[in-house]
Design a protein around this motif. Sequence first.
Motif, PDB file in Angstrom:
ATOM      1  N   THR A   1     -10.504   3.341   0.282  1.00 50.26           N
ATOM      2  CA  THR A   1      -9.812   3.347  -1.001  1.00 50.26           C
ATOM      3  C   THR A   1      -8.315   3.270  -0.744  1.00 50.26           C
ATOM      4  OG1 THR A   1      -9.698   5.765  -1.020  1.00 50.26           O
ATOM      5  CG2 THR A   1     -11.598   4.749  -2.104  1.00 50.26           C
ATOM      6  N   ALA A   2      -7.572   2.896  -1.773  1.00 45.13           N
ATOM      7  CA  ALA A   2      -6.120   2.813  -1.626  1.00 45.13           C
ATOM      8  C   ALA A   2      -5.462   2.763  -2.989  1.00 45.13           C
ATOM      9  CB  ALA A   2      -5.724   1.584  -0.813  1.00 45.13           C
ATOM     10  N   THR A   3      -4.175   3.099  -2.987  1.00 42.93           N
ATOM     11  CA  THR A   3      -3.306   2.880  -4.135  1.00 42.93           C
ATOM     12  C   THR A   3      -2.208   1.924  -3.677  1.00 42.93           C
ATOM     13  OG1 THR A   3      -3.737   5.103  -4.975  1.00 42.93           O
ATOM     14  CG2 THR A   3      -1.797   3.972  -5.832  1.00 42.93           C
ATOM     15  N   ALA A   4      -1.864   0.959  -4.514  1.00 43.87           N
ATOM     16  CA  ALA A   4      -0.884  -0.053  -4.120  1.00 43.87           C
ATOM     17  C   ALA A   4       0.002  -0.411  -5.297  1.00 43.87           C
ATOM     18  CB  ALA A   4      -1.602  -1.298  -3.590  1.00 43.87           C
TER      19      ALA A   4
ATOM     20  N   ILE B   1       0.837  -1.192   0.000  1.00 45.40           N
ATOM     21  CA  ILE B   1       0.000   0.000   0.000  1.00 45.40           C
ATOM     22  C   ILE B   1       0.875   1.245   0.000  1.00 45.40           C
ATOM     23  CG2 ILE B   1      -1.759   1.279   1.274  1.00 45.40           C
ATOM     24  CD1 ILE B   1      -2.597  -1.416   2.506  1.00 45.40           C
ATOM     25  N   THR B   2       0.574   2.172  -0.908  1.00 49.47           N
ATOM     26  CA  THR B   2       1.302   3.445  -0.958  1.00 49.47           C
ATOM     27  C   THR B   2       0.436   4.623  -0.529  1.00 49.47           C
ATOM     28  OG1 THR B   2       0.727   3.672  -3.303  1.00 49.47           O
ATOM     29  CG2 THR B   2       2.841   2.625  -2.780  1.00 49.47           C
ATOM     30  N   GLU B   3      -0.881   4.502  -0.693  1.00 53.69           N
ATOM     31  CA  GLU B   3      -1.829   5.500  -0.197  1.00 53.69           C
ATOM     32  C   GLU B   3      -3.059   4.747   0.290  1.00 53.69           C
ATOM     33  OE1 GLU B   3      -2.844   8.475  -3.043  1.00 53.69           O
ATOM     34  OE2 GLU B   3      -0.781   8.724  -3.753  1.00 53.69           O
TER      35      GLU B   3
ATOM     36  N   PHE C   1      -8.002  -3.603   9.250  1.00 53.41           N
ATOM     37  CA  PHE C   1      -7.598  -2.258   8.855  1.00 53.41           C
ATOM     38  C   PHE C   1      -6.217  -2.320   8.193  1.00 53.41           C
ATOM     39  CE2 PHE C   1     -10.833  -1.098  11.927  1.00 53.41           C
ATOM     40  CZ  PHE C   1     -11.419   0.004  11.317  1.00 53.41           C
ATOM     41  N   LYS C   2      -6.068  -1.579   7.105  1.00 50.35           N
ATOM     42  CA  LYS C   2      -4.799  -1.506   6.395  1.00 50.35           C
ATOM     43  C   LYS C   2      -4.320  -0.062   6.349  1.00 50.35           C
ATOM     44  CE  LYS C   2      -4.414  -5.899   5.193  1.00 50.35           C
ATOM     45  NZ  LYS C   2      -3.252  -6.746   5.483  1.00 50.35           N
ATOM     46  N   GLN C   3      -3.015   0.124   6.241  1.00 51.21           N
ATOM     47  CA  GLN C   3      -2.439   1.463   6.278  1.00 51.21           C
ATOM     48  C   GLN C   3      -1.157   1.497   5.477  1.00 51.21           C
ATOM     49  OE1 GLN C   3      -2.085   1.476  10.547  1.00 51.21           O
ATOM     50  NE2 GLN C   3       0.069   0.884  10.501  1.00 51.21           N
TER      51      GLN C   3
END
Length: 945
Positions: free
Chosen positions: A225-228, A176-178, A197-199
């Motif tokens: 949401t996330a960017t990975a 995960i980057t964002e 939960f992810k971070q």
Amino acid sequence: MMGVLSIIKIMGKAGDIMANQPLTTDNAAQMALNDLDQQLGTTADGLTQEAAAKRLETVGPNTIQHSQKQSQLLRFLKNFTSLMALLLWVSGFVAMFAGMPELGIAIWAVNIINGCFSFWQEHAAQKATDSLRKMLPTYVNVIRDGKVTQIDADDLVPGDVFQIQAGNSIPADARITEAASLQVDESALTGESLPVFKQVAYEHDDGKFALKNIVFAGTIVTSGTATATALATGMQTEFGQIAKLTQSQKQTTSPLQRELNRLTQQLSLIAIGIGVAFFILAIFFVHYPVAKSFIFALGMVVAFIPEGLLPTVTLSLAQGTTRMAKKHALLKDLNSVETLGETTVICSDKTGTLTQNQMTVNHIWLPGQEYTVSGTGYVNNGHIQLNQKDFDISQDANLARLLDIALLNNDTKLETPKDNQATTKILGTPTEAGLNILTDKAGLDKVKALQATPRIAELPFDSDRKRMTTVQQLPEQQRMLYTKGALDGVIQICDQILDRGTVRPLTATDKAAIDAANKKYAADGLRSLAFAYRTEADSVTPDPATYSIKTAEQHMTFVGLAAMSDPPRPEIYAAVEQCHRANIRIIMVTGDSALTAKSIAVKIGLTSADAKVITGDQIDSMSDAELQQAVKGEVIFARVAPEHKFRIVSMCQANGDVVASTGDGVNDAPALKKADIGIAMGVTGTDVAKDAADMILTDDNFASIVAAIEEGRTVYSNIQKFLLYILNSNVPEAIPSVLFLFTRGLVPLPLTVMQILMVDLGTDMLPALGLGAEKSEPGIMDQPPRPRNAHLLSRSIIWKAFGLYGLTASLISSLAYFFVNMTYGWPANALAASGPVYREATTMTLAAIVFCQIAAAINCRTQLSSVFKIGIFSNRHIIWGIVFEVFLLTCLMYIPLLQGLFNTAPIGGVEWVILLCIPVPLILLEETRKYFVRRHVLKSATKGA
């Protein structure tokens, strides 16, 4: 601790990879992002298309490769070990020992041909299913060449930077980057049902797969949401490694398969019972030798065994799924076709299914001002067409603020068409796409706006809050919190209102005016979104990552409403009417307001104006018994959450209904699995919904559901037509043997065992297969759904097969036998038991049965409708089948080798004229019967009305 994810070495420029240095998830989780990018040969702007293409060639597609549960050889041999097949193998051996090698070889040939055909059909059906699955790609938004683009998840490679959001199935193991409020369901890997939960920051909990900044392929995003950045794909992922050990999957038997197996066993046992009875009677009543008695009984067994039943059913199912695919309905399992035909209730979403899912903002309500948005196309000059004129948005502070929220509190992107013919592609939700078009018309530039006020935090939309909040950083050490969502979800967090540029307390009068406007739009079938904001200093929340629903979504300032229309699909009116005629109830289950839901339902004819509307809050207060009673009537469910849909489906099933339910969100999965037929949206549906569903609509169109139900009914009807066709020849095959028995041999066997085999597997097979390809019969959707306890072998089929059709063909074939004998002097002379006359008589009996079957093939094409109405030559498969069986019959008569094998002989011109005339009266008699049945059905329907 973790397995090796990928083995890479950077060679020169980013993107070239070769096997050399191991990279584990532990290492990847702890590395600095810059170091990880360098290791993977990527950047924050993602890979280039060229580098990704090269990498795809090296690492292969991002797929989990499933091993064969059973070798092709074992699957092939399985077709020769059924009860019917074993019986025929033994019969062939007995025929050999009885001194009839040609009969033994013929029986074995029947087994071999039938087994090979069954295997071919099973293989073809599997290929059809596999090809349909390939039509259901999972897409992922990746950043390539610095731009977000949508690709097939199979084309994802290590080093790709991709975006995920609630409802997505994570396509690869990734760092995960964002992240914004990201929660992931990892139960597929860990068995733990609670979301994790992810971070972005590295943190390691206890146990495997416990890295906070790593997401794993095959898990599900439940919120946020996330960017990975992809670390490993395909079989190199943790999921892929586990899949190698756990690819065995126990197959369950569908209701249709169980009924077919039971039917085959019943018919086989009946055949064996009749064979044993005829064997005993032949020995003790006719005083036949044991060997001859066995061969005689064997003819009865062969006559009653439905050799082509299972492969033809498989063909019908495969053809049905192919036809459904052409109508935008993709089935994961062939046997779901049968369940579709039983559907009595459809629980349908509104947006995108009943409507076009093309949201267009056409009204903006602000305190003291209402605008009608007009004009087509993009203005892009700082003006928006409001109230039929260009309007400078800077003249209205409320309007400017609403447009800012619509622009920045928005995750959807519109992919510009590459040519004039292509349509704009929506990467996100249609509602947000409508807001994008509105802001584009106003000339707002999202890229520039995000550069000036970047998003630093986000509280994603969820079905409980019914709103979404973003935090934008302003240059003046201030932040702007923007919220949009359903009015009831937004108004409860507002205590102020923006009125003509001035912020003041939100009063009860204001709320009443806002509510009245919202109800007015809802009554017109419009969907409205509410907008609010709050400004705060950086110092209030120093760390943006600490924003929570409780701290962020409070003391907001209400701005206004945007009302948008989503017009009904043009074809929905006919589809709804067709459901009503078919006695299929449609229950609208939507998150929209009660007024909007009812307005649309009444407009498209789904319900009358008297329909009861039940909201999600009311469902919560209802007992199961109350809800079960409510779903029996004319009802609409509005403002419901996905968990309400599960209860609605359950209560419909408790009433004995067969339920098809639509869904597209991650929380729709339980209802989709609970329904008898779960239907996911192929365009807007999440990966989770598609995985839980039995059927996927490639066009998200309700009309496609109705078309699929029609195909389901058609397939079941075709199986019954085939069953009627193959069973009706049993009687004329058996009656000659009955004549032989009860005349104690005075009437020689009018039909030999070899000739029975030729009818069952030679002349009958192709027309029977043609019946499996029959199109929907006119009026099939004017009938109520068949009961769940209905059987393929119904009393109607038994009566027509063994009574009407069977006895008529028996009479005609017996008369044909005696006619030939009459031409040679019977009854003055005894019936010939051997020689040329006997062979010609048995040939005429065989030919009469074949021509009766020609009439039967045409008659079986419809159950009620006239074959002349659908076109007597419209099914080319049956026509070519008839041509083939006449050709084969002719070969049996005139080719010497076949004459000796099948005990046949040439027949004269008079006999050919008689044969050609046989189908005509049989078809006309059946047409007369169907005419009176139709009149009776119409009369009963008129009385009922």
